[in-house]
Motif scaffolding. Structure first.
Motif, PDB file in Angstrom:
ATOM      1  N   ASN B 110       0.802  -1.218   0.000  1.00  0.00           N
ATOM      2  CA  ASN B 110       0.000   0.000   0.000  1.00  0.00           C
ATOM      3  C   ASN B 110       0.840   1.274   0.000  1.00  0.00           C
ATOM      4  OD1 ASN B 110      -2.933  -0.526   0.108  1.00  0.00           O
ATOM      5  ND2 ASN B 110      -2.358  -1.799   1.873  1.00  0.00           N
ATOM      6  N   TYR B 111       2.112   1.087   0.151  1.00  0.00           N
ATOM      7  CA  TYR B 111       2.990   2.237   0.275  1.00  0.00           C
ATOM      8  C   TYR B 111       3.102   3.007  -1.035  1.00  0.00           C
ATOM      9  CZ  TYR B 111       7.258   4.889   1.282  1.00  0.00           C
ATOM     10  OH  TYR B 111       8.180   5.882   1.460  1.00  0.00           O
ATOM     11  N   GLY B 112       2.719   4.232  -1.003  1.00  0.00           N
ATOM     12  CA  GLY B 112       2.764   5.051  -2.205  1.00  0.00           C
ATOM     13  C   GLY B 112       4.162   5.316  -2.706  1.00  0.00           C
ATOM     14  N   GLY B 113       5.047   5.608  -1.799  1.00  0.00           N
ATOM     15  CA  GLY B 113       6.415   5.945  -2.190  1.00  0.00           C
ATOM     16  C   GLY B 113       7.128   4.828  -2.910  1.00  0.00           C
ATOM     17  N   PHE B 114       6.545   3.679  -2.856  1.00  0.00           N
ATOM     18  CA  PHE B 114       7.143   2.527  -3.510  1.00  0.00           C
ATOM     19  C   PHE B 114       7.234   2.756  -5.014  1.00  0.00           C
ATOM     20  CE2 PHE B 114       7.789  -1.828  -1.795  1.00  0.00           C
ATOM     21  CZ  PHE B 114       8.507  -2.312  -2.861  1.00  0.00           C
ATOM     22  N   ALA B 115       6.098   3.091  -5.573  1.00  0.00           N
ATOM     23  CA  ALA B 115       6.019   3.213  -7.017  1.00  0.00           C
ATOM     24  C   ALA B 115       6.505   4.556  -7.537  1.00  0.00           C
ATOM     25  CB  ALA B 115       4.576   3.001  -7.459  1.00  0.00           C
ATOM     26  N   SER B 116       6.831   5.429  -6.635  1.00  0.00           N
ATOM     27  CA  SER B 116       7.131   6.788  -7.068  1.00  0.00           C
ATOM     28  C   SER B 116       8.496   6.983  -7.708  1.00  0.00           C
ATOM     29  CB  SER B 116       6.980   7.745  -5.894  1.00  0.00           C
ATOM     30  OG  SER B 116       8.049   7.553  -4.990  1.00  0.00           O
ATOM     31  N   ARG B 117       9.428   6.130  -7.451  1.00  0.00           N
ATOM     32  CA  ARG B 117      10.761   6.349  -7.991  1.00  0.00           C
ATOM     33  C   ARG B 117      11.202   5.289  -8.988  1.00  0.00           C
ATOM     34  NH1 ARG B 117      12.782  10.597  -4.809  1.00  0.00           N
ATOM     35  NH2 ARG B 117      11.782  10.508  -2.797  1.00  0.00           N
ATOM     36  N   GLY B 118      10.265   4.854  -9.767  1.00  0.00           N
ATOM     37  CA  GLY B 118      10.646   3.885 -10.778  1.00  0.00           C
ATOM     38  C   GLY B 118      10.462   2.446 -10.319  1.00  0.00           C
ATOM     39  N   PHE B 119      10.016   2.274  -9.092  1.00  0.00           N
ATOM     40  CA  PHE B 119       9.776   0.919  -8.605  1.00  0.00           C
ATOM     41  C   PHE B 119       8.288   0.608  -8.720  1.00  0.00           C
ATOM     42  CE2 PHE B 119      13.570   2.470  -6.454  1.00  0.00           C
ATOM     43  CZ  PHE B 119      14.470   1.467  -6.768  1.00  0.00           C
ATOM     44  N   ARG B 120       8.001  -0.502  -9.326  1.00  0.00           N
ATOM     45  CA  ARG B 120       6.614  -0.863  -9.560  1.00  0.00           C
ATOM     46  C   ARG B 120       6.337  -2.233  -8.973  1.00  0.00           C
ATOM     47  NH1 ARG B 120       4.963  -3.808 -13.698  1.00  0.00           N
ATOM     48  NH2 ARG B 120       6.963  -3.496 -14.735  1.00  0.00           N
ATOM     49  N   VAL B 121       5.287  -2.334  -8.188  1.00  0.00           N
ATOM     50  CA  VAL B 121       4.927  -3.626  -7.611  1.00  0.00           C
ATOM     51  C   VAL B 121       4.333  -4.502  -8.705  1.00  0.00           C
ATOM     52  CG1 VAL B 121       3.552  -4.831  -5.906  1.00  0.00           C
ATOM     53  CG2 VAL B 121       4.488  -2.587  -5.377  1.00  0.00           C
ATOM     54  N   ALA B 122       5.103  -5.492  -9.102  1.00  0.00           N
ATOM     55  CA  ALA B 122       4.684  -6.339 -10.211  1.00  0.00           C
ATOM     56  C   ALA B 122       3.794  -7.488  -9.742  1.00  0.00           C
ATOM     57  CB  ALA B 122       5.896  -6.906 -10.940  1.00  0.00           C
ATOM     58  N   ALA B 123       4.021  -7.939  -8.505  1.00  0.00           N
ATOM     59  CA  ALA B 123       3.217  -9.047  -8.017  1.00  0.00           C
ATOM     60  C   ALA B 123       3.307  -9.193  -6.501  1.00  0.00           C
ATOM     61  CB  ALA B 123       3.672 -10.348  -8.682  1.00  0.00           C
ATOM     62  N   LEU B 124       2.269  -9.751  -5.930  1.00  0.00           N
ATOM     63  CA  LEU B 124       2.237 -10.051  -4.499  1.00  0.00           C
ATOM     64  C   LEU B 124       2.081 -11.563  -4.346  1.00  0.00           C
ATOM     65  CD1 LEU B 124      -0.261  -7.261  -3.325  1.00  0.00           C
ATOM     66  CD2 LEU B 124       2.235  -7.154  -3.461  1.00  0.00           C
ATOM     67  N   ILE B 125       2.920 -12.133  -3.520  1.00  0.00           N
ATOM     68  CA  ILE B 125       2.890 -13.584  -3.363  1.00  0.00           C
ATOM     69  C   ILE B 125       2.787 -13.988  -1.896  1.00  0.00           C
ATOM     70  CG2 ILE B 125       4.177 -15.725  -3.784  1.00  0.00           C
ATOM     71  CD1 ILE B 125       5.570 -14.363  -6.092  1.00  0.00           C
ATOM     72  N   ASP B 126       1.926 -14.965  -1.638  1.00  0.00           N
ATOM     73  CA  ASP B 126       1.773 -15.452  -0.265  1.00  0.00           C
ATOM     74  C   ASP B 126       1.488 -16.949  -0.281  1.00  0.00           C
ATOM     75  OD1 ASP B 126       1.137 -13.853   2.619  1.00  0.00           O
ATOM     76  OD2 ASP B 126       0.504 -15.953   2.484  1.00  0.00           O
TER      77      ASP B 126
END
Ligand SMILES: NC(=O)c1ccc[n+]([C@@H]2O[C@H](COP(=O)([O-])OP(=O)(O)OC[C@H]3O[C@@H](n4cnc5c(N)ncnc54)[C@H](O)[C@@H]3O)[C@@H](O)[C@H]2O)c1
Ligand SMILES: NC(=O)c1ccc[n+]([C@@H]2O[C@H](COP(=O)([O-])OP(=O)(O)OC[C@H]3O[C@@H](n4cnc5c(N)ncnc54)[C@H](O)[C@@H]3O)[C@@H](O)[C@H]2O)c1
Lengths: 285, 285
Positions: B110-126
């Motif tokens: 859920n962290y916004g700053g994650f995607a802000s600098r060129g990092f993109r959440v491609a997948a979540l695994i559990d």
DNA sequence: CAATCTTTGTGCACGCGTTCACAAAGACAT
DNA sequence: ATGTCTTTGTGAACGCGTGCACAAAGATTG
């Protein structure tokens, strides 16, 4: 890194190197695991392997604490656990207050490992009135208005900041004014504190960027880097360059994102939320 | 700490000190803030203050990247943002996969700053089957079974581990085997990886313990420490609690390792306060 | 008790990172 | 142009952290 450097001319016995202090928790963790398996003694070689460090380094680290080993045998596990715990100040209870109970703050509050090493969540504080009284991890959230009172009453000296970056410095100031002398900061901001107050930061964004650097190096080792090595984009007159940097990258949903978004941050057209997903701070973001 | 030390005798241009790399994101953040305020240029003194470092250090850091400043004036903000971004590899998009969508993993997603600098959440695994398909932060959680497929298909090279400590090494091994070469580890475990793979860890517990150390020093400067300075508690504390040692993940790494766990015996004889909330990992003897 | 074997504790050298201090480069005014 | 003023870029000194290598300490065996 901590701010507020105390001049300590290596008074010998009391002067444990900062690098060593940072490794003690690592040793402690490995030792605890051994302790649970009832392993009586351990050699520096074994313990070093478990902690992921050099054995010579480990021995030197322990030498700062005293001579707790037995030559030809190794170290007594239980005894070492005790000594390190004492040195780290874990033989006492440390009440901790968490400020900013959002996504991260709530996760921290729910974190089991938090309370397991002598750290006890004494209070949760948030500025959102709607949150006041609502329990998180069994602890009722209190409003920021009572911050000073809470700190004072519970005798907290360690504070955790998990607010947006824009509020971090302000929260920090209030914590310090109320008597907190150690701060763990999760907000992407450089906090300034008076001497005598320690600040350590945990910055996800920085960690990822460091990884990206090495990742790029790995991939680009055989690539054509010489090409843009000295490539100098339009520079001369002040603002021309802004065009070089890509326009807004965030704001839209993950899926709808227009692929390649070079350097998100450097975008003037600020949206309600800053580049970090936080309210833009006065200084850095 | 990154593993895999590449012998690089400071070949000049390619040899950027690790300490410098770690500060570049800090500079970038400060510069981004200036950029948003449309500040055209900045002196090393000003920027250093914003980033919380020494100005000489900052200038030396930049000197590794090249001569990007103008004497008598300072640095062009936009230009520096570009140069640093390029150096850090942020001009490209970095897909990231998060493994372990619990309290922390969900917060990260859920962290916004994650995607802000060129990092993109491609997948979540559990690993929890009950979670499969359930969307977190707008992204459906996928089951561990598909880990390899996901990594391969999305071309991810950076992985974030937010599973319990007991599963971390196993997850790490699978990630690496699938092609991930950079790992950010939130689990309190020492991960062993082959050469060429970078691991950085974020360990809340360690940070708190370091703070506690300094805190104790501040308070205990005049306390009664001499008392138990040489007190040697029972050196034979026989068997401790060992009933809860799980077989845990079997990982065939080079020099195995892994160890975590509650401090339990901070004081000999004291009852364990409770686990980290994780399954204790075990290591070979 | 002596010989042998294991493992600690540390002296020493080396390399990295930090900081000082200053010459040189360039902007700006005259 | 010439001079002055600001700020960079870096040589050099220093201090810290790391790792090697080994003497000494103690356990263990005969
Ligand atoms: N979520 C993550 O995984 C993550 C990772 C790294 C860093 N961070 C940083 O941690 C911080 C919190 O992140 P988050 O995702 O939990 O954000 P969030 O928006 O979910 O939570 C922020 C919380 O802080 C509260 N708050 C705002 N101003 C406050 C104030 N002045 N005093 C007290 N409380 C205040 C808000 O009411 C909110 O509950 C941010 O700075 C973020 O950049 C988060
Ligand atoms: N919550 C925090 O604030 C916090 C802080 C510091 C460190 N940590 C560490 O982060 C890790 C996660 O913490 P948490 O609070 O989110 O725990 P959690 O129990 O809430 O979440 C763990 C998640 O990992 C999943 N999981 C377990 N084994 C898995 C496997 N083999 N593969 C994939 N997924 C698996 C579980 O299904 C669960 O959803 C722990 O190691 C914890 O010590 C957490």
């Amino acid at each position: 890194m901590a701010t507020g450097r105390t001049h300590r001319p290596a008074t010998r016995s009391r002067g444990i190197p900062e690098a060593t202090v940072a490794r003690l928790p690592l040793y402690l963790r490995a030792l605890t695991a051994l302790s649970e398996r009832s392993v009586p003694t351990v050699s520096s070689e074994e313990l070093a392997a478990a902690a992921g460090v050099n054995s010579a380094k480990l021995r030197k680290d322990f030498s700062y604490l005293g001579s707790y080993g037995t030559r030809g045998v190794g170290y007594d596990v239980e005894y070492l656990v005790y000594q390190i715990s004492r040195e780290l100040g874990l033989t006492q209870d440390w009440p901790v207050v968490i400020v900013g109970i959002g996504n991260l703050g709530a996760a921290l509050a729910n974190y089991g490992g938090f309370a397991s090493r002598g750290f006890r969540v004494a209070a949760l504080i948030d500025a959102d009135p709607a949150m006041a009284g609502k329990p998180v991890a069994g602890i009722p959230v209190q409003h920021t208005d009572q911050l000073e009172t809470i700190i004072h009453d519970s005798g907290v000296s360690i504070g955790v900041i998990a607010t947006p970056a824009g509020a971090a410095q302000q929260v920090c100031d209030r914590l310090v004014a109320a008597g907190v002398t150690s701060i763990l900061n999760f907000a992407p901001t450089v906090l300034s504190v008076p001497d005598g107050v320690d600040v350590r930061k945990v910055d996800l964004s920085i960690e990822l960027q460091i990884l990206a650097f090495h990742e790029q190096r790995k991939n680009g080792e055989e690539r054509d880097e010489r090409a843009d090595r000295d490539e100098r984009p339009p520079r001369d007159t002040g603002q021309a360059v802004a065009a070089t940097v890509a326009p807004a990258a965030e704001a839209a949903g993950p899926g709808a994102n227009a692929a390649q978004g070079p350097v998100a941050g450097a975008v003037p057209g600020a949206s309600p939320k800053g580049p970090d997903g936080d309210v833009p701070a006065v200084m850095p973001a």
